[in-house]
Design an enzyme around this catalytic site. Structure first.
Site, mmCIF file in Angstrom:
data_model
loop_
_atom_site.group_PDB
_atom_site.id
_atom_site.type_symbol
_atom_site.label_atom_id
_atom_site.label_comp_id
_atom_site.label_asym_id
_atom_site.label_seq_id
_atom_site.Cartn_x
_atom_site.Cartn_y
_atom_site.Cartn_z
ATOM 1 N N LYS A 131 0.843 -1.190 0.000
ATOM 2 C CA LYS A 131 0.000 0.000 0.000
ATOM 3 C C LYS A 131 0.874 1.233 0.000
ATOM 4 O O LYS A 131 2.028 1.125 0.450
ATOM 5 C CB LYS A 131 -0.963 0.015 1.182
ATOM 6 C CG LYS A 131 -0.364 -0.210 2.567
ATOM 7 C CD LYS A 131 0.751 0.626 3.096
ATOM 8 C CE LYS A 131 0.587 2.106 3.237
ATOM 9 N NZ LYS A 131 1.815 2.789 3.770
ATOM 10 N N TYR A 215 -4.212 4.573 6.357
ATOM 11 C CA TYR A 215 -4.633 3.665 7.441
ATOM 12 C C TYR A 215 -5.954 4.131 8.038
ATOM 13 O O TYR A 215 -6.818 3.323 8.367
ATOM 14 C CB TYR A 215 -3.557 3.588 8.536
ATOM 15 C CG TYR A 215 -2.372 2.768 8.119
ATOM 16 C CD1 TYR A 215 -2.372 1.389 8.254
ATOM 17 C CD2 TYR A 215 -1.258 3.364 7.553
ATOM 18 C CE1 TYR A 215 -1.296 0.631 7.846
ATOM 19 C CE2 TYR A 215 -0.177 2.622 7.140
ATOM 20 C CZ TYR A 215 -0.202 1.255 7.283
ATOM 21 O OH TYR A 215 0.858 0.497 6.864
HETATM 22 P P1 NAD Z 1 12.364 1.827 2.028
HETATM 23 O O1 NAD Z 1 12.827 3.136 1.545
HETATM 24 O O2 NAD Z 1 12.924 1.307 3.294
HETATM 25 O O3 NAD Z 1 12.593 0.707 0.915
HETATM 26 C C1 NAD Z 1 12.213 0.894 -0.418
HETATM 27 C C2 NAD Z 1 12.984 -0.078 -1.294
HETATM 28 O O4 NAD Z 1 12.653 0.208 -2.648
HETATM 29 C C3 NAD Z 1 14.500 0.059 -1.163
HETATM 30 O O5 NAD Z 1 15.075 -1.217 -1.202
HETATM 31 C C4 NAD Z 1 14.904 0.883 -2.371
HETATM 32 O O6 NAD Z 1 16.195 0.556 -2.849
HETATM 33 C C5 NAD Z 1 13.854 0.497 -3.356
HETATM 34 N N1 NAD Z 1 13.627 1.626 -4.247
HETATM 35 C C6 NAD Z 1 13.685 2.901 -3.988
HETATM 36 N N2 NAD Z 1 13.416 3.650 -5.070
HETATM 37 C C7 NAD Z 1 13.194 2.789 -6.031
HETATM 38 C C8 NAD Z 1 12.878 2.961 -7.376
HETATM 39 N N3 NAD Z 1 12.743 4.174 -7.940
HETATM 40 N N4 NAD Z 1 12.713 1.870 -8.082
HETATM 41 C C9 NAD Z 1 12.849 0.677 -7.519
HETATM 42 N N5 NAD Z 1 13.159 0.464 -6.235
HETATM 43 C C10 NAD Z 1 13.310 1.510 -5.496
HETATM 44 O O7 NAD Z 1 10.776 1.945 2.096
HETATM 45 P P2 NAD Z 1 9.778 0.967 2.859
HETATM 46 O O8 NAD Z 1 9.397 1.591 4.145
HETATM 47 O O9 NAD Z 1 10.320 -0.399 2.887
HETATM 48 O O10 NAD Z 1 8.490 1.057 1.901
HETATM 49 C C11 NAD Z 1 8.365 0.271 0.736
HETATM 50 C C12 NAD Z 1 6.888 0.051 0.430
HETATM 51 O O11 NAD Z 1 6.278 -0.609 1.532
HETATM 52 C C13 NAD Z 1 6.084 1.323 0.207
HETATM 53 O O12 NAD Z 1 5.053 1.081 -0.729
HETATM 54 C C14 NAD Z 1 5.476 1.594 1.576
HETATM 55 O O13 NAD Z 1 4.300 2.364 1.528
HETATM 56 C C15 NAD Z 1 5.196 0.182 2.024
HETATM 57 N N6 NAD Z 1 5.166 0.041 3.493
HETATM 58 C C16 NAD Z 1 4.101 -0.595 4.017
HETATM 59 C C17 NAD Z 1 4.025 -0.762 5.384
HETATM 60 C C18 NAD Z 1 2.859 -1.495 5.986
HETATM 61 O O14 NAD Z 1 2.737 -1.474 7.211
HETATM 62 N N7 NAD Z 1 2.028 -2.143 5.176
HETATM 63 C C19 NAD Z 1 5.018 -0.244 6.213
HETATM 64 C C20 NAD Z 1 6.113 0.388 5.614
HETATM 65 C C21 NAD Z 1 6.180 0.541 4.243
#
Ligand code: NAD
Length: 362
Positions: A131, A215
Site C-alpha cells: 500500500k 490507514y
Molecule cells: P524503504 O525506503 O525502506 O525501501 C524501499 C525499497 O525500494 C528500497 O530497497 C529501495 O532501494 C527500493 N527503491 C527505492 N526507489 C526505487 C525505485 N525508484 N525503483 C525501484 N526500487 C526503489 O521503504 P519501505 O518503508 O520499505 O516502503 C516500501 C513500500 O512498503 C512502500 O510502498 C510503503 O508504503 C510500504 N510500506 C508498508 C508498510 C505497511 O505497514 N504495510 C510499512 C512500511 C512501508
C-alpha cells in the site's frame, strides 16, 4: 461477552470474503509451500515481511529481486536463495522461467508498483503489492487489468485486515454491538524525517495522506463495512518546512456513508505528530483501538475495557492468506479492487482540499 477468534478466522479474515473457484492457473503442488519472490529489499521488506515467513506452513521465500547487488548477496545468503534465483530489476522478467516462483511481493515506493506488478503478471506470477497501491486510479486499473489478463491474483498488503484486534473490531461493528452509531473517527500520524522518498511526489504519489493517512481511510471503510458516498477535506501544510516542499502534511476529512448520513466519519493525519487510533461511539457503547494499527502492541477497548484478543503475526497471516488463495483458487480478502477504492477516495480528498467543496463519490 467477547468471543475469541479462531486461527481460521484470523487467516481467512473472519469469513469476510466469498469463496469462488478459479480455474486460470495450474493447481500449485499442495505438498510444496507456495514460492514467494520479494521485490525491493528496503526496511519494510527486510525488517517486517521477510522475517514473518519463519514458521510458515504454506509460504516460502524462494527468490529475491533488487536494484542493489550487495543486498541481493547479503539477503540471498541469509535466506538461502540460490544465486540463480536472485534477480535485478533488469533481469526480473526472467522469473517467467522459474517455476519455483508462484507470487511476487512488490515492496518499493508506490510510483514503482504499477510497472513491477504488470511485469510480474506478464511473467505469469500472482502478485502482492504494498500500500498505497499506486499514485492514481488509472495506475490501479492498469494493475488490476494486467493481473486479470494473466489470470493471476492481485493482493494489496493491507495487513490490518489480517490482524486479530482489527478483525475483532470489525466483528463488533458487524454485530452492531455498539448500537446506533453516533460518531466514528480515525487518526494516524508520525513525525517524518527529511530526505525520504515519502516526501517526493514523483515516487510517493502524494504526502501524508498516501502514506499514513490511508490507514485511517481504510480503517473507516472496514469498520463501517460500506463505501462512503461523499467527502469533504481540509489540507494544511506548513510553509518553510523542508519536508513539505513537494507534498502535503495534515489532511482532515469527513465521509458520509449510506447508513450514516450527516454524521461524521473523520480522519486527521499529520507528519508532525504521532497518532494511531480509531474510536467509534454508539448509543449502546464505545469501541477504541489505541494503538489501532501498529506493527505490534495493539489494544482494543470496548466500553472502556480492554478486550482480550490472542495476538497474531499480521504479516505472516497476510502472506499465508495469499498462499492459501493461490493454492485453493480462492478470492483474496484485500484484492486490487480494495486498493483502487482507497486511491479513488484519496483523489477525491485531494480535489476537495483544493477546491474547498464536498466531492461526491457516487
Ligand atoms: P524503504 O525506503 O525502506 O525501501 C524501499 C525499497 O525500494 C528500497 O530497497 C529501495 O532501494 C527500493 N527503491 C527505492 N526507489 C526505487 C525505485 N525508484 N525503483 C525501484 N526500487 C526503489 O521503504 P519501505 O518503508 O520499505 O516502503 C516500501 C513500500 O512498503 C512502500 O510502498 C510503503 O508504503 C510500504 N510500506 C508498508 C508498510 C505497511 O505497514 N504495510 C510499512 C512500511 C512501508
Amino acid at each position: 461477552m467477547h468471543t475469541e477468534l479462531t486461527r481460521r478466522d484470523v487467516l481467512l479474515g473472519a469469513g469476510a470474503f466469498a469463496l469462488k473457484p478459479w480455474s486460470f492457473w495450474k493447481q500449485t503442488d499442495a505438498s510444496k509451500p507456495v514460492g514467494w519472490a520479494i521485490l525491493g529489499l528496503g526496511y519494510y521488506a527486510t525488517a517486517q515481511i521477510m522475517p514473518a515467513f519463519a514458521g510458515s506452513d504454506r509460504s516460502k521465500i524462494v527468490a529475491l529481486i533488487s536494484g542493489h547487488p550487495e543486498k541481493l548477496s547479503r539477503f540471498g545468503d541469509q535466506y538461502n536463495i540460490p544465486t540463480g534465483s536472485r534477480y535485478s530489476y533488469e533481469t526480473m522478467d526472467e522469473i517467467r522461467h522459474n517455476p519455483d516462483i508462484d507470487v511476487v511481493y512488490v515492496i518499493t515506493p508506490p510510483a514503482t508498483h504499477p510497472e513491477f506488478v504488470v511485469r510480474a503478471a506478464k511473467a505469469g506470477k500472482h502478485v502482492t503489492s504494498e500500500k498505497p497501491m499506486a499514485p492514481t486510479v488509472a495506475d490501479c486499473e492498469t494493475m488490476i487489468r494486467a493481473c486479470r489478463k494473466a489470470g493471476r491474483l492481485l493482493q494489496v498488503g493491507y495487513r490490518c485486515h489480517y490482524e486479530a484486534h482489527n478483525i475483532r473490531a470489525i466483528q463488533a461493528m458487524r454485530k452492531k454491538e455498539l448500537g446506533k452509531l453516533i460518531s466514528i473517527r480515525s487518526d494516524h500520524g508520525f513525525n517524518i524525517g527529511t530526505g525520504q522518498w515519502r516526501t517526493q511526489r514523483a515516487l510517493a504519489g502524494g504526502g501524508s495522506m498516501m502514506d499514513i493517512g490511508i490507514y485511517s481511510l481504510n480503517a473507516l471503510r472496514y469498520l463501517m463495512g460500506e463505501e462512503p458516498t461523499s467527502v469533504q477535506a481540509k489540507i494544511t501544510t506548513p510553509a518553510n518546512d523542508p519536508r513539505f516542499v513537494d507534498v502535503e502534511d495534515t489532511v482532515e476529512f469527513n465521509l458520509d456513508f449510506p447508513s450514516f448520513k450527516g454524521a461524521l466519519g473523520a480522519g486527521g493525519y499529520s507528519w508532525r505528530q504521532g497518532k494511531n487510533q480509531y474510536e467509534v461511539v454508539g448509543e449502546k457503547g464505545t469501541l477504541r483501538g489505541d494503538p489501532a494499527t501498529p506493527y505490534n502492541g495493539h489494544r482494543l477497548l470496548i466500553n472502556g475495557q480492554e478486550v482480550s484478543v490472542a495476538s497474531n503475526n499480521q504479516f505472516n497471516a497476510q502472506v499465508e492468506h495469499m498462499s492459501s488463495c493461490i493454492r485453493d483458487h480462492k478470492r483474496v480478502l484485500t484484492p486490487g479492487e480494495e486498493g483502487l477504492r482507497d486511491i479513488r477516495i484519496i483523489q477525491a480528498i485531494y480535489e476537495s482540499g483544493r477546491t474547498g467543496k464536498r466531492v461526491s463519490l457516487a
